[in-house]
Design a protein around this motif. Structure first.
Motif, PDB file in Angstrom:
ATOM      1  N   LEU A   1       3.789   1.460  -1.305  1.00  0.00           N
ATOM      2  CA  LEU A   1       4.530   1.710  -2.548  1.00  0.00           C
ATOM      3  C   LEU A   1       3.533   2.097  -3.567  1.00  0.00           C
TER       4      LEU A   1
ATOM      5  N   TYR B   1      -3.354   9.065  -9.983  1.00  0.00           N
ATOM      6  CA  TYR B   1      -3.120   9.777  -8.460  1.00  0.00           C
ATOM      7  C   TYR B   1      -2.238  10.964  -8.563  1.00  0.00           C
TER       8      TYR B   1
ATOM      9  N   GLN C   1      -1.105   6.539   6.995  1.00  0.00           N
ATOM     10  CA  GLN C   1      -1.226   5.005   6.415  1.00  0.00           C
ATOM     11  C   GLN C   1       0.106   4.315   6.651  1.00  0.00           C
TER      12      GLN C   1
ATOM     13  N   GLY D   1      -1.644  12.199   4.577  1.00  0.00           N
ATOM     14  CA  GLY D   1      -2.087  11.001   4.336  1.00  0.00           C
ATOM     15  C   GLY D   1      -1.180   9.826   4.347  1.00  0.00           C
TER      16      GLY D   1
ATOM     17  N   GLU E   1       0.755  -1.373   0.013  1.00  0.00           N
ATOM     18  CA  GLU E   1       0.260   0.137   0.259  1.00  0.00           C
ATOM     19  C   GLU E   1       0.843   1.196   0.044  1.00  0.00           C
TER      20      GLU E   1
ATOM     21  N   ARG F   1      -2.562   4.899  -3.401  1.00  0.00           N
ATOM     22  CA  ARG F   1      -2.899   6.374  -3.761  1.00  0.00           C
ATOM     23  C   ARG F   1      -2.034   7.200  -2.918  1.00  0.00           C
ATOM     24  N   PHE F   2      -1.656   6.685  -1.579  1.00  0.00           N
ATOM     25  CA  PHE F   2      -0.738   7.514  -0.538  1.00  0.00           C
ATOM     26  C   PHE F   2       0.751   6.919  -0.663  1.00  0.00           C
TER      27      PHE F   2
ATOM     28  N   MET G   1       5.036   5.895  -4.817  1.00  0.00           N
ATOM     29  CA  MET G   1       5.045   5.995  -6.330  1.00  0.00           C
ATOM     30  C   MET G   1       4.185   7.446  -6.409  1.00  0.00           C
TER      31      MET G   1
END
Lengths: 309, 309, 309, 309, 309, 309
Positions: free
Chosen positions: B30, B136, B160, B156, B28, B33-34, B37
């Protein structure tokens, strides 16, 4: 880790007009399945993920080093899109920012995202406006399969670039294309040579795909005359020297035909000198960068003074 | 253009076991959305697209330079995933490559793509296995809005990461998290300061979001004790020095609390020294890198000799 | 639970012509990342998911109540699209339904889905035709982060609306935009005030983003002259009164500048009175609603009689 | 426009344990192709887009009114997911917010998004974690085709709900399912009756699909015993009364079999009385809602006082 | 298993001009939610997955056999797109392959993928350029629900085809449409009859949806005059004869009205005789098929000789 | 056009247990980027779109014919998934259809779609549950590039199949895999030979990729012992005979090693004889096929009688 140089691989001419249709087509070469986001991220993840790296250094160095060059390629494709969308604008016109609808003549077939999401600049999407996706990354961990993929990817990318070349006469787009015909050709040959070393199959004899030579295109020919089709640059302060064990020798005849000499292949111990980035004028009707840049400049000036004081 | 250094930002410990569930959660961070990448590509495209750049150099330099650092962040998150999936393996076991189904005990809840698409390595996807997407990327061209986005994105991302920290005790994942709590904190503060300079609104007073201090986490505390939370590194041979006009002065009290001193903020004129990359063993049952690495080594050796001779 | 009122927030003028390009652009504001489907569903899910609700009632009431208002916003954006696609049509022309290809002059750059999937009406997609997706919903459960997101979302939405305003002079689209400049401004300020109450950071000083005032746009100015920029309506028979503890006091100077008074903010204990929905003519060549509406009316009449008898 | 009532359609029992697998399955019924987001948005857009509305009022009123009811259905499905994920928690435990990894025992097969993106609450995604998409909306403008679609959609939704019922014994999930078996049954019959009035084809004879009666399920039977399968509620202060011209008469025998009476169908001039929303405890390890709710309560208290004073 | 016949269901006329806009619209009927990829794959997977097949042979045979016919339908829709994009070209012009940009006059609103990804030929995407997706497949395993879906799907597909017919006068596209109005009508009636046999509900009385008869369209009328609307062909050397137990008897009056006779329905024990495939000229500027076909022919000739010798 | 034969390529054994994890992994080979949906649709569209077909018949015939074989491959992969999900069930148990939650023991890590959307049967999705998409189709129109793609695709598909083999010992899955190792090997070699004929580059020397021979796998060895690795079948009543000009001669040594003979390659003038489809029992708790199959059988019986009478 990565470092960054505030230069483009080569300088691009300004687009003589605002050309949103060329910009839309060129997006395919940035965010499409065969765009530069794909070459960048395929090689980047393959290098992150390579198993047995210590024993297969030349391949690791080759893929890692080409990945670094591809960073500059997403930059130059984006620059070409931005040039098409900027056209001959040179300064911020505050009065555009009003109810007078300065954008009401946007071409109906332009890509709306260039105007609504971005301030008439590039996005990581394809010519449909669909986003680049991580599913375009192939990183199987099998070295031969990954190299075969990369060889295919470079040739698919070349085919699409050739077609976009046929679809536009925009000089900024074409300069970028000519440069990438040459550099993509280097990468295709590099992967062919890597495969040859592992399998004995002479992949380089398959080039060029499609069978039209780069020298046919004036924008590519100029870079070939500088020998750029023979050079693999090293994009690192200290690392990836092992790539030179693959990139050496004489290229196939068809590869260098007609531009003098034809070799030998050269592993250059530095990145290319590069070219200047274009200045993109602020656009009031896009609210970019918000205030007139001059006003922001004042703020920035105060920042400088405060930082120094 | 971009250069590459064959080092990780910091070295990660090996995962003591093969831990595909930690690897799945970390994805997640990597490709979500957050994930990194997103931070990488948001700042990269914002820097490509900045209108009026010459007049707003400090902001251009700040975003461009942080973008370059984020390249190392996709690398270290990928390295953590690879560490989780590699576990304590150190060598290639040819006999795994057979009908004996060495992978038949793969955890049912593992992410299948790690085993089927990749050779037990990272992919640019999120914890669902869904790919990172160019949608994104937010690059509006409005400087204040882009900075506000970046401030939100960093917070954000921190939220996470904190939650993934709660979900795993894997030391490789946690070392990566501790490092990124600190570096992401630097980026959030940098964007807060940029916004403050333009609007006068004291965004840095909002930090940390969520309101738990980095010093609570031992893996972050060690990097704070080295002062890393106070340093913005310059990731370029020559460029982006203007970022220092934003990153200076004293951080908010809550930011540096409890780890001594608390400032001043420092713009370091070089990248961090970095740490070694882990070696990933070849895996016969994943057909990676195909032959035993030793066999490929022999081929590579011949290449070296041929290149030298 | 939700109730529905058969009115639009305000009445829209008919589009003087069939204007599929305006309709295509406006779709971004319905089904794009920053469209009204996003504001509606972000606030709706945040209100469903709020942890500790009993202790943080004002925030719960604020987000829940704004969510309810956003239902009317997807309706009015859809109505603007429908107005653009309907143009001046007032009645069903049965003869269109034939082999004569009454749609053969559809603009090549129109969004095909408006003609093929829908009967020249709105769809929950963006200006590319790509569908709105649940991944646009951010519901982290961290109150400050959710509010920061909402503040960013409202300003991103405003930026895109301003750009679409620049791209069209369609009076139906512009009336909708003017209304939403004002109402979106209320929501941005409401979230700013909520953040201020929790963090002490004066977010409202950042407004407007971009820095162009709503009063610049005649279609917005008329609603400001009615004081709509000062009013938060309560969209519930009995609930969400606690929102008034956040929405009160005096707005920032820049917010209300130039339209008289400037306050105070008012929490209105009812929804706005609203305006009439436009009638959309049946279109034989789109087979909508199938038979001539009159024929269906006969069937409906029989239903009425049967129901009464 | 829409109003909102701070109640669920019916109250749900608390889940006796934290049950992330039930939560994952139930997501299909919220954000899947046949989930409540789909019923809500299909009917909503069909009502926005109806051509010839003035002549076909009963159909307009029926679809519009059911759309409004569906708003409560996304709420109750979300509430069931939240109940499963909350389990018996009643209060915020500050100490969870630490390096002790209170979430390290999350089930490997749980949906990661529930823990990483949301604070253990619902998202508009399906059981794969893939987002609901606007492409699930069918709004053809052809009245018969739209009604046929809706009839199919309701029966597809029922089939999936029945299967999820088979997959879980969670009392909160099952109570929600029982309620929606009954209400979805009303909607399926309503669309069948609408089609019958237009075509003469007795669609209601096809019900139930699949051929298992709602009365077989105790959680549904209790609502049938209250006559809920015979009632169409009006979800509007003043509008949509014409829906009663379709919803009247006697249901098919199979529809009401075994629960006494069997009719007549009743159009109720108000929404159901509803049930209380559950309280969701704050969770420190999810950083939701950030501080302990009590601390936020203090802030809220000051807000109240300031608003009153 | 599947066999293939090198024929189209019927021969299509050449498009008199290059017509990329018609090609773009027709893509919806190939790769859209209601396109032929959907009918093909829905019925194919339903037949793969049918539970209790031995006991419900007629339904299995019907769905399996129609699935096989749909293979020819993706072929004929693709052929229509290819005809539109090929226009009157008959031969390969080598000189197009140059820097002269023979494609620079491509219509701005054309679908870029037709030119960049494909060599001006069909792709499995919709009119937005978005790909067909497996999520369009509904295979619930409940026989009545699957048949209801198929009935809905065929009518949805018909509606979209009627609209595309209204949007183009291209004779190649319209011939394809006329043929598929008739064959799709057969499939809709077949699924209606299957449902009737299981439920007693006279679904066939609902046809046609929309209520415009196929005979209104000259391109369909010609096929009706050949009786094609009454025939279900068997697309198998030996199997699926049981489908004839469903496809028999007399069609509803509205179905066959005005084209003589009106029955009886006939189960034909063979596929239709079919028509010739069009030749698509090579295009040098698309690098398709690479060399001039003649050159490849020489290579192919040598292959023949080598194979024979 | 296409015909269909009611047989599988080879018969598969029943899975001895319900094995949803194997089914989930195998989905990658059906609906993933390298799954059989991809091989089927790539070759199908390439054959639809081939420019200059009349001059390059052998390549047209080869690709068209392999496309037809791939239809059987999506069928056999689906059959393997269905076998895994069906397990040893042989008959419909009406009592499962109740409130007793017969599915409550579904493995948490099973793919929910198998249970909720389908009746425990295959879907065109990958191992993540994400749908197959038309963007996986590569149809560039450049013959060499398309063949290179196909060669890469077959080897990528083989790699993933080998890995799934390692991940499961399910005999039904492994039988399917063994068969497809052999048939995929034929296709890879066929595309290698086609490329060799056009470019002179000996692609077949690169095989096998990865470098593990099919004979290592007992399930593949049995089919090699039948000579299936040497045979290209003709999947057409009359057409595609030209494919034999490419598929002839002697295979590379590594290809046939260890299974006797080693050639010559044979173009068989018929499809393989095939094997029986498995019967899938009805499942009451999945409401498939709705009633007990016996009840539907009664209905079917009446249909037969009515059709005959």
């Amino acid at each position: 880790m990565f470092l960054r140089i505030d230069k483009l691989p080569v300088e691009l001419p300004a687009s003589p007009e605002i050309d949103p249709i060329a910009a839309k087509h060129v997006q395919e070469l940035l965010g499409g399945r065969f765009g530069e986001m794909s070459t960048l991220m395929n090689y980047t993840f393959q290098s992150f993920n390579m198993r047995g790296r210590d024993k297969i250094r030349p391949y690791y160095a080759l893929i890692s080093n080409i990945a670094a060059e591809e960073g500059g390629h997403i930059e130059i494709v984006s620059a070409a899109i931005n040039s098409c969308l900027n056209g001959p604008r040179t300064g911020f016109v505050p009065a555009d920012n009003s109810a007078e609808s300065s954008l009401k003549d946007v071409l109906p077939a332009a890509f709306g995202g260039h105007y609504i999401a971005a301030a008439q600049t590039a996005l990581p999407v394809d010519s449909r406006g669909m986003p680049w996706t991580g599913d375009y990354v192939f990183s199987s961990g099998n070295l031969i399969l990954d190299l075969l993929h990369n060889f295919f990817l470079e040739n698919g990318a070349r085919t699409q670039k050739l077609r976009v070349y046929e679809m536009t006469t925009n000089p900024s787009a074409r300069m970028m294309l000519g440069y990438l015909f040459v550099r993509g050709g280097v990468h295709a040959l590099a992967y062919a040579k890597a495969l040859e070393s592992l399998t004995g199959v002479e992949m380089s004899k398959m080039l060029p795909i499609p069978n039209v030579a780069n020298k046919m295109f004036p924008e590519a020919l100029q870079f070939m005359e500088q020998g750029m089709h023979l050079k693999l640059y090293r994009f690192s302060p200290e690392d990836y020297r092992d790539a030179g064990t693959i990139w050496n020798g004489t290229p196939p005849a068809a590869y260098a035909e007609g531009v003098g000499g034809g070799g030998p292949l050269e592993f250059v111990d530095a990145p290319p000198s590069g070219g200047d980035l274009a200045h993109l004028a602020g656009i009031a009707s896009s609210f970019a960068p918000n205030y007139a840049p001059e006003e922001i400049f004042e703020i920035a000036t105060k920042l400088y003074q405060k930082a120094k004081g």
